[in-house]
Design an enzyme around this catalytic site. Structure first.
Site, PDB file in Angstrom:
ATOM      1  N   GLU A   1      13.148 -83.281 128.549  1.00 29.46           N
ATOM      2  CA  GLU A   1      12.502 -84.566 128.308  1.00 29.46           C
ATOM      3  C   GLU A   1      13.197 -85.302 127.161  1.00 29.46           C
ATOM      4  O   GLU A   1      13.408 -86.509 127.222  1.00 29.46           O
ATOM      5  CB  GLU A   1      11.024 -84.363 127.976  1.00 29.46           C
ATOM      6  CG  GLU A   1      10.279 -85.662 127.753  1.00 29.46           C
ATOM      7  CD  GLU A   1       8.813 -85.445 127.482  1.00 29.46           C
ATOM      8  OE1 GLU A   1       8.001 -86.134 128.121  1.00 29.46           O
ATOM      9  OE2 GLU A   1       8.472 -84.593 126.632  1.00 29.46           O
TER      10      GLU A   1
ATOM     11  N   HIS B   1      15.105 -59.410 139.659  1.00 26.45           N
ATOM     12  CA  HIS B   1      15.510 -59.443 141.066  1.00 26.45           C
ATOM     13  C   HIS B   1      15.922 -60.843 141.506  1.00 26.45           C
ATOM     14  O   HIS B   1      16.746 -60.998 142.391  1.00 26.45           O
ATOM     15  CB  HIS B   1      14.385 -58.911 141.962  1.00 26.45           C
ATOM     16  CG  HIS B   1      14.151 -57.457 141.761  1.00 26.45           C
ATOM     17  ND1 HIS B   1      15.057 -56.507 142.171  1.00 26.45           N
ATOM     18  CD2 HIS B   1      13.149 -56.801 141.152  1.00 26.45           C
ATOM     19  CE1 HIS B   1      14.601 -55.315 141.845  1.00 26.45           C
ATOM     20  NE2 HIS B   1      13.440 -55.462 141.217  1.00 26.45           N
TER      21      HIS B   1
ATOM     22  N   LYS C   1       4.885 -93.147 134.756  1.00 25.18           N
ATOM     23  CA  LYS C   1       3.502 -93.539 134.454  1.00 25.18           C
ATOM     24  C   LYS C   1       3.213 -94.964 134.943  1.00 25.18           C
ATOM     25  O   LYS C   1       2.155 -95.232 135.524  1.00 25.18           O
ATOM     26  CB  LYS C   1       3.248 -93.444 132.947  1.00 25.18           C
ATOM     27  CG  LYS C   1       3.225 -92.030 132.410  1.00 25.18           C
ATOM     28  CD  LYS C   1       3.062 -92.045 130.901  1.00 25.18           C
ATOM     29  CE  LYS C   1       3.112 -90.667 130.312  1.00 25.18           C
ATOM     30  NZ  LYS C   1       3.005 -90.698 128.836  1.00 25.18           N
TER      31      LYS C   1
END
Length: 187
Positions: A55, A86, A178
């Site tokens: 961010e 794994h 937003k």
């Protein structure tokens, strides 16, 4: 940790980790940073590091508003070491892509020492194959040490933004999401 990062120049751990990040990202062209921890209580730390780094430093414009011609903010991924062996380790040991590898553990883990042995074994295995890794060993796992680890990562992220000449605190991509959501909701 904040005071230590402000006062220490030669032994500043956040600055040293930042220089490592810049070297991996901009010299070695390793576009990802892998964060593995070996304490169950820290199993989601990589998501914190992912959020703050991607961010803050996922930018294509410098602090003057001009396009950069170099790579910024690497892709951050990771997980809880015993669970991820794994899914990640085959790629790390035999894959064709390199990454900037961070391994984190404490000597004070609750799994009766199994995690520290897995941590040390993975480091030994990585080293035997010539794979670079950075080890962060915490002596205790308490609110103080976890806060110091978080502050270390925040300071490292800010130092990275200085090297890349980007504004870590401006997040136009987040704001755009937003705004677009509000438009779709009719606000």
């Amino acid at each position: 940790m904040d005071q230590f990062c402000l006062q220490e120049r030669e032994t500043n751990p956040a600055l040293l980790l930042s220089m490592q990040d810049i070297f991996h990202n901009n010299v070695l062209d390793n576009e990802t940073s892998l964060i593995l921890n070996y304490d169950y209580q820290l199993r989601n730390f990589y998501t914190y590091a992912q959020q703050i780094e991607m961010e803050s430093n996922g930018k294509s414009m410098n602090s003057s508003g001009k396009s950069v011609d170099y790579q910024t903010g690497p892709i951050v991924w990771g997980g809880y070491g015993p669970r991820t062996q794994h899914s990640f380790f085959q790629h790390i040991f035999e894959g064709t892509k390199d990454s900037n590898n961070y391994l984190i553990c404490s000597r004070d883990n609750t799994e009766k020492g199994l995690n520290i042995h897995q941590f040390e074994a993975q480091i030994e295995s990585l080293t035997s194959k010539g794979i670079n890794n950075t080890r962060i060993i915490m002596y205790e796992l308490d609110s103080y040490s976890i806060g110091a680890l978080m502050s270390l990562w925040e300071n490292k992220t800010i130092f990275n933004s200085f090297f890349w000449d980007i504004n870590a605190f401006d997040q136009p991509g987040v704001e755009l999401g937003k705004i677009t959501t509000k438009k779709r909701l009719g606000h």
